[in-house]
Scaffold this active site. Structure first.
Site, PDB file in Angstrom:
ATOM      1  N   CYS A 152      79.795  73.723  57.955  1.00 47.91           N
ATOM      2  CA  CYS A 152      78.715  72.739  57.824  1.00 47.91           C
ATOM      3  C   CYS A 152      77.457  73.262  58.513  1.00 47.91           C
ATOM      4  O   CYS A 152      77.191  72.969  59.681  1.00 47.91           O
ATOM      5  CB  CYS A 152      79.144  71.393  58.420  1.00 47.91           C
ATOM      6  SG  CYS A 152      77.952  70.066  58.100  1.00 47.91           S
TER       7      CYS A 152
ATOM      8  N   THR B 235      82.556  44.406  55.463  1.00 57.06           N
ATOM      9  CA  THR B 235      82.522  44.088  54.035  1.00 57.06           C
ATOM     10  C   THR B 235      81.348  43.169  53.751  1.00 57.06           C
ATOM     11  O   THR B 235      80.919  42.404  54.624  1.00 57.06           O
ATOM     12  CB  THR B 235      83.833  43.420  53.572  1.00 57.06           C
ATOM     13  OG1 THR B 235      83.764  43.171  52.163  1.00 57.06           O
ATOM     14  CG2 THR B 235      84.072  42.101  54.297  1.00 57.06           C
ATOM     15  N   TYR B 236      80.837  43.280  52.545  1.00 63.30           N
ATOM     16  CA  TYR B 236      79.776  42.382  52.078  1.00 63.30           C
ATOM     17  C   TYR B 236      80.282  41.540  50.916  1.00 63.30           C
ATOM     18  O   TYR B 236      79.517  40.863  50.245  1.00 63.30           O
ATOM     19  CB  TYR B 236      78.548  43.196  51.662  1.00 63.30           C
ATOM     20  CG  TYR B 236      78.077  44.127  52.758  1.00 63.30           C
ATOM     21  CD1 TYR B 236      77.258  43.671  53.784  1.00 63.30           C
ATOM     22  CD2 TYR B 236      78.492  45.455  52.787  1.00 63.30           C
ATOM     23  CE1 TYR B 236      76.841  44.510  54.804  1.00 63.30           C
ATOM     24  CE2 TYR B 236      78.082  46.303  53.804  1.00 63.30           C
ATOM     25  CZ  TYR B 236      77.259  45.826  54.810  1.00 63.30           C
ATOM     26  OH  TYR B 236      76.862  46.663  55.832  1.00 63.30           O
ATOM     27  N   ASN B 237      81.612  41.650  50.682  1.00 65.27           N
ATOM     28  CA  ASN B 237      82.269  40.901  49.597  1.00 65.27           C
ATOM     29  C   ASN B 237      81.641  41.161  48.240  1.00 65.27           C
ATOM     30  O   ASN B 237      81.493  40.266  47.414  1.00 65.27           O
ATOM     31  CB  ASN B 237      82.260  39.396  49.918  1.00 65.27           C
ATOM     32  CG  ASN B 237      83.003  39.074  51.202  1.00 65.27           C
ATOM     33  OD1 ASN B 237      82.415  38.662  52.207  1.00 65.27           O
ATOM     34  ND2 ASN B 237      84.321  39.289  51.192  1.00 65.27           N
ATOM     35  N   THR B 238      81.280  42.419  48.015  1.00 68.61           N
ATOM     36  CA  THR B 238      80.733  42.813  46.718  1.00 68.61           C
ATOM     37  C   THR B 238      81.396  44.100  46.251  1.00 68.61           C
ATOM     38  O   THR B 238      81.892  44.893  47.063  1.00 68.61           O
ATOM     39  CB  THR B 238      79.216  43.057  46.785  1.00 68.61           C
ATOM     40  OG1 THR B 238      78.947  44.165  47.655  1.00 68.61           O
ATOM     41  CG2 THR B 238      78.478  41.832  47.290  1.00 68.61           C
TER      42      THR B 238
ATOM     43  N   THR C  11      87.565  42.513  49.475  1.00 67.61           N
ATOM     44  CA  THR C  11      87.763  43.958  49.356  1.00 67.61           C
ATOM     45  C   THR C  11      88.827  44.493  50.320  1.00 67.61           C
ATOM     46  O   THR C  11      89.007  45.706  50.421  1.00 67.61           O
ATOM     47  CB  THR C  11      86.432  44.694  49.629  1.00 67.61           C
ATOM     48  OG1 THR C  11      86.023  44.434  50.984  1.00 67.61           O
ATOM     49  CG2 THR C  11      85.343  44.235  48.682  1.00 67.61           C
TER      50      THR C  11
ATOM     51  N   GLU D 129      77.415  51.139  48.862  1.00 66.50           N
ATOM     52  CA  GLU D 129      78.867  50.974  48.856  1.00 66.50           C
ATOM     53  C   GLU D 129      79.571  52.326  48.912  1.00 66.50           C
ATOM     54  O   GLU D 129      80.607  52.479  49.557  1.00 66.50           O
ATOM     55  CB  GLU D 129      79.301  50.194  47.607  1.00 66.50           C
ATOM     56  CG  GLU D 129      78.855  48.738  47.628  1.00 66.50           C
ATOM     57  CD  GLU D 129      79.132  48.008  46.326  1.00 66.50           C
ATOM     58  OE1 GLU D 129      79.352  46.786  46.382  1.00 66.50           O
ATOM     59  OE2 GLU D 129      79.127  48.652  45.252  1.00 66.50           O
TER      60      GLU D 129
END
Length: 440
Positions: A91, A334-337, A346, A411
């Site tokens: 890297c 989580t953003y529940n999407t 999720t 995401e």
């Protein structure tokens, strides 16, 4: 959405350039400012983590504690250990940043010529660095004992800080390759991440590049949501025997990892000077030699929560608490999407990614049904997760673009953060268990 203008200097530290950095809220903007003040730059990995401000806060606290706060190791050693860790995955991005920090801390420029120019005490880390990066299940108390004996001996506290720095930069290398980050603007041929970033990715669109490394022929988010629904509706009690069989049957894709031009370019001498045995790489845990001697690591026998956390805190104060918070945020965030779909639980998807990575490192959670991994992670996603986790130097920006195409950019960054933390926890479980066994 606000815009923060980050100023960076060129390699001669005289020409200033302004880079616009998008921020999502005032708290994230404040974190960016804080990071810039501390480092005289706002690097692209920090910018990407800014999509998830709560995580970024934990990450910066942990990294600052490791590299800048009081601790058993001299600052020059810390940055050189980071260079050695980044070298295992070729890297160059991290090697350049850490080499700059090393010199700013008054490090000997000759050390940057390669491992033969550094003190023997640092050279002695090469073996455990190699194992920790690629096959951590081979680490045992003898490796710890070897470091703590002799004329160049390490204290146990020094070893603990070194192990955590190595793991931190191994896994950060994976995040950098996994998200397609290449160079900082003040590097040779450097460019901003945003120049190669198209806003259409945030809306689930993708490029039409030929020869995508991970084809996306599977059903996408709609199919994933359906499988998650079926899993919830049909979940039944699973016996311990079925759990064990499920762990052994988790499919691990056989990857075609023929060297790409990018990897060949990354193996030039200015990277390999920091690497012993560059051909030593990840090997599937299931194909390990001495299966009788190297048993599956049962998380119930030695867990982060019950064992690793307290040992890390005892030997290197505060670091266990900082790591614990970072693990929890990455695991539970989580953003529940999913893409354009809202109100999604999720949990099962996130848990499948985390436990799949632990499975690749031979770590088994007795309370998890591993059949869910094969149900929720499609083959192309599993190939991407395995490559980012085990062979990150083989990942290109094209790979990032071609997987999880219906996911938003933020995401996909989130998935990469979970991969970073799951692998970090796996490395630390093996190394801290070895430290504990050495001490007892």
């Amino acid at each position: 959405m606000g815009v923060l203008k980050a100023v960076v200097t060129d390699q001669n530290h005289n020409e200033q350039k302004v880079v616009p950095v998008e921020t999502t809220d005032e708290e994230t903007k404040a974190l960016f400012v804080e990071a810039f003040i501390a480092n005289n730059r706002l690097d692209y990995s920090t910018q990407l983590m800014g999509y998830h401000g709560k995580y970024l806060e934990c990450f910066l606290k942990t990294q600052n504690h490791l590299m800048r706060a009081d601790g058993p190791l001299p600052f020059t050693f810390r940055h050189y250990i980071a260079i050695m860790a980044a070298g295992r995955h070729k890297c160059s991005y991290l090697i350049r940043l850490q080499a700059t920090e090393f010199l700013l801390q008054g490090g000997d420029a000759d050390w940057l010529k390669g491992l033969e120019y550094i003190p023997q005490k640092l050279r002695d880390l090469s073996e455990i660095n190699k194992l920790l990066a690629h096959r951590p299940w081979l680490i045992n108390k003898n490796h710890i004992e070897k470091l703590t004996k002799g004329s160049n001996n390490w204290s146990v506290s020094e070893v603990t800080q070194a192990l955590i720095i190595l793991s931190h930069f191994h896994t950060l290398s994976g995040f950098i390759f996994g998200c397609g980050i290449s160079s900082e603007i003040d590097d040779d041929l450097g460019h901003t991440y945003h120049q190669s970033y198209d806003d259409s990715y945030e809306n689930g669109c993708h490029s039409d590049d030929d020869e995508q490394s991970f084809d996306c022929t599977d059903g996408g988010i709609e199919a994933l949501l359906e499988r998650m629904k079926q899993l919830t509706e049909t979940r039944e009690e699973t016996t311990h025997e079925e759990m064990l069989k499920g762990f052994d049957k988790v499919e691990s894709p056989n990857l075609d990892l023929s060297s790409s031009n990018e990897v060949l370019n990354a193996t030039k001498a200015d990277i390999l000077r920091y690497v012993d045995e560059p051909d030593f790489t990840y090997q599937d845990f299931a194909k390990r030699l001495n299966c009788q001697e190297i048993a599956t690591f049962r998380a119930q026998d030695y867990s982060w929560e019950d064992h690793g956390f307290s040992l890390a805190n005892r030997l290197y104060p505060e670091i266990g608490s900082l790591l614990d918070e970072k693990f929890r945020v990455a695991y539970n965030m989580t953003y529940n999407t999913m893409g354009d779909t809202r109100d999604v639980d999720t949990t099962a998807f996130r848990r499948a990614i985390w436990n799949y990575i632990h499975c690749m490192y031979g770590i088994r959670h007795d309370d998890y049904n591993y059949a869910e991994v094969n149900q929720l992670l499609e083959r192309n996603l599993k190939a991407y997760v395995k490559t980012v986790t085990c062979y990150p130097e083989q990942v290109s920006r094209k790979d990032y673009d071609s997987v999880m195409r219906e996911f938003k950019h933020s995401e996909k960054v989130h998935v990469n953060l979970m991969m970073l933390e799951a692998r970090l926890q796996a490395e630390l479980l093996y190394s801290l268990r070895a430290v504990m066994r050495y001490m007892t």
